[in-house]
Enzyme design. Structure first.
Site, mmCIF file in Angstrom:
data_model
loop_
_atom_site.group_PDB
_atom_site.id
_atom_site.type_symbol
_atom_site.label_atom_id
_atom_site.label_comp_id
_atom_site.label_asym_id
_atom_site.label_seq_id
_atom_site.Cartn_x
_atom_site.Cartn_y
_atom_site.Cartn_z
ATOM 1 N N GLY A 13 8.582 92.971 -5.305
ATOM 2 C CA GLY A 13 9.428 91.802 -5.493
ATOM 3 C C GLY A 13 10.916 92.065 -5.311
ATOM 4 N N TYR A 147 11.309 85.031 -23.122
ATOM 5 C CA TYR A 147 11.970 85.455 -21.885
ATOM 6 C C TYR A 147 13.443 85.029 -21.877
ATOM 7 C CZ TYR A 147 12.570 86.116 -16.827
ATOM 8 O OH TYR A 147 13.002 86.519 -15.585
#
Length: 241
Positions: A13, A147
């Protein structure tokens, strides 16, 4: 002599794009990974870089990983704290494990890794620490209290360490990506993805290479007057105040 860079979560990624860019810019690069052996070996073969396995949420693992890298490549001049995970859930359904996993990997890791390199950087009067935050650490996101908290904490850590380190020739900055076209986004249902893109003024997802370009700039020696900053790279979706 080429400087050494270590990129956590650097074999897939955004991290892979960062590893590629730094290697292309002349750095000696090491990429950390947690468990995907196939991706890690492919990265090492394709780029000709060092790979090191470990859990960035575990302090002792970080001690070992950094030593492995420094034994092979020399002292680390650039640290890119990119590793991260998601364990999404509404808070009223979130388990302690979901909370702790994200806090340890996304936030505690910033301390765990930076602590390994900061003394050497101070002794050499040079260093670049670049922490990958997120648009959701700036604006919050439903279903991501863990998160969002971790990525907001990354920005606070960045600002504090920048102040501690400026007089020693060390810059500490953050990059906050928006929604990027990576493997993680490919799992999002098309109808949800369409809504996300509709909210991005440039009309598309970002590319991992665009985040890597931000990191590469901050890693440069002539970026020495930029520290404590958060570079927002989100296509105009959110402007931090």
């Amino acid at each position: 002599m080429a400087r050494t860079a270590l990129v956590t979560g650097g074999t897939r990624g955004i991290g892979l794009a960062i590893s590629k860019r730094l290697k292309a810019d002349g750095f000696k690069v090491a990429a950390g990974y947690a468990g995907n052996e196939e991706a890690a070996q492919s990265c090492a073969k394709e780029l000709g870089i060092v790979i090191v396995k470990g859990n960035v949420g575990n302090f002792d693992d970080c001690v070992r990983a950094v030593k492995e890298v420094e034994d092979q490549l020399g002292p680390i001049d650039v640290l890119v704290n990119n590793a991260g995970i998601t364990r999404d859930s509404m808070l009223h359904k979130m388990t302690p494990q979901q909370w702790n996993d994200v806090i340890y990997v996304n936030l505690a890791s910033i301390f765990n890794m930076s602590r390994q390199v900061i003394e050497g950087m101070r002794e050499r009067s040079y260093g670049r620490i670049i922490n990958i935050s997120s648009i959701n650490g700036q604006k919050g996101q439903m279903g991501q209290t863990n998160y969002s908290a971790a990525k907001a904490g990354v920005i606070g850590f960045t600002k504090a360490l920048a102040q501690e380190s400026a007089a020693k020739g060390i810059t500490v900055n953050a990059v906050a990506p928006g929604y990027i076209d990576t493997e993680m986004m490919s799992a999002v249902p098309q109808n949800v993805l369409d809504k996300i893109v509709a909210g991005i003024p440039v009309g598309r997802l970002g590319r991992a290479e665009e985040i890597a370009a931000c990191v590469a700039f901050l890693a440069r020696e002539d970026a020495a007057f930029i520290t404590g900053a958060t570079v927002t790279a989100n296509g105009g979706q959110y402007f931090a105040g």
